[in-house]
Design a protein around this motif. Structure first.
Motif, short mmCIF file in Angstrom:
data_model
loop_
_atom_site.label_atom_id
_atom_site.label_comp_id
_atom_site.label_asym_id
_atom_site.label_seq_id
_atom_site.Cartn_x
_atom_site.Cartn_y
_atom_site.Cartn_z
N ARG A 60 0.85 -1.19 0.00
CA ARG A 60 0.00 0.00 0.00
C ARG A 60 0.88 1.24 0.00
O ARG A 60 0.79 2.05 0.89
N GLY A 66 -2.48 8.63 0.67
CA GLY A 66 -2.15 8.92 2.06
C GLY A 66 -2.24 10.40 2.38
O GLY A 66 -2.75 10.79 3.44
N ALA A 107 -3.28 8.78 7.40
CA ALA A 107 -2.25 8.78 6.36
C ALA A 107 -1.60 7.41 6.23
O ALA A 107 -1.40 6.91 5.12
N GLY A 108 -1.27 6.78 7.35
CA GLY A 108 -0.62 5.48 7.31
C GLY A 108 -1.51 4.38 6.77
O GLY A 108 -1.07 3.53 6.01
N LYS A 109 -2.77 4.39 7.17
CA LYS A 109 -3.70 3.36 6.68
C LYS A 109 -3.92 3.48 5.19
O LYS A 109 -4.00 2.48 4.49
N ALA A 110 -4.06 4.68 4.70
CA ALA A 110 -4.35 4.87 3.27
C ALA A 110 -3.09 4.88 2.42
O ALA A 110 -3.11 4.41 1.28
N GLY A 111 -1.99 5.40 2.95
CA GLY A 111 -0.81 5.61 2.13
C GLY A 111 0.28 4.58 2.23
O GLY A 111 1.13 4.48 1.36
N VAL A 117 4.77 9.70 3.30
CA VAL A 117 3.44 9.72 3.93
C VAL A 117 3.56 10.20 5.37
O VAL A 117 2.77 11.03 5.83
N ALA A 187 1.45 7.44 11.86
CA ALA A 187 1.55 7.01 10.46
C ALA A 187 2.42 5.76 10.34
O ALA A 187 2.09 4.84 9.59
N ALA A 191 0.89 1.95 9.24
CA ALA A 191 1.37 1.33 8.02
C ALA A 191 2.01 -0.03 8.27
O ALA A 191 2.20 -0.81 7.35
#
Length: 192
Positions: A60, A66, A107-111, A117, A187, A191
């Protein structure tokens, strides 16, 4: 003379069809119902047989996603932080930690794991805390002068910033540092 097709035959039923007390013939015996193995289903692996490795999930590492997630979270939690400041008339340290952590988490979950990120989350968390403090300051000014918040915030933002600078003390900047640290670590943890 032409031959005609034989007449249709009625279906043949075994002794157990419709009779729960009848014995079933063993599989493979004449007259036993044959159940074919579904062609799309693989045969079950035998014990001790080699199973191919499962490929890992795709990474990811989407920096743009992110940053967008962090920006959305920063706007929402920054506004919430400002409402807390306006309602309590105090800056609250744990709320700044929450702002940073939520921005970093989004940010960490999405990026993903990209260092960019985490850095973007840190910068956006700083902006979010600043935005929240301006919202809180505008709420206090609007309450003091009995005017609408939107009028103060959108039409007199320069005055709000000037008052924020006058009210800023060393603790204000400690909250910025706490939020930045929480965003960076949030973040990285999200991640992982």
């Amino acid at each position: 003379m032409s031959q005609s097709a034989p007449p249709p035959q009625p279906p043949q039923y075994g002794p157990a069809d419709g009779n729960p007390y009848a014995q079933q013939a063993p599989a493979g015996a004449p007259g036993a119902p044959q159940v074919p193995y579904p062609p799309q289903a693989p045969y079950p692996p035998q014990p001790g047989a080699f199973a191919p490795p499962v490929p890992p999930a795709p990474g990811r590492n989407n920096v743009a996603l992110g940053v967008i997630a962090a920006l959305a979270a920063a706007l929402v939690v920054g506004a919430l932080y400002g409402v807390i400041i306006g309602a309590t008339e105090h800056e609250i340290g744990w709320a700044a930690v929450g702002v940073g952590f939520v921005v970093g988490l989004a940010a960490g979950k999405a990026g993903g794991r990209s260092p960019a990120v985490a850095i973007a989350a840190t910068v956006l968390a700083l902006g979010s805390v600043y935005f929240g403090q301006l919202v809180g300051e505008a709420m206090l000014i609007a309450d003091h002068f009995h005017v609408d918040f939107s009028e103060v915030f959108f039409e007199h933002i320069d005055s709000v910033q000037k008052l924020w600078k006058e009210d800023a003390d060393p603790l204000t900047f400690v909250f910025f540092g706490i939020a930045a640290y929480a965003a960076f670590t949030g973040a990285k943890k999200a991640a992982a």
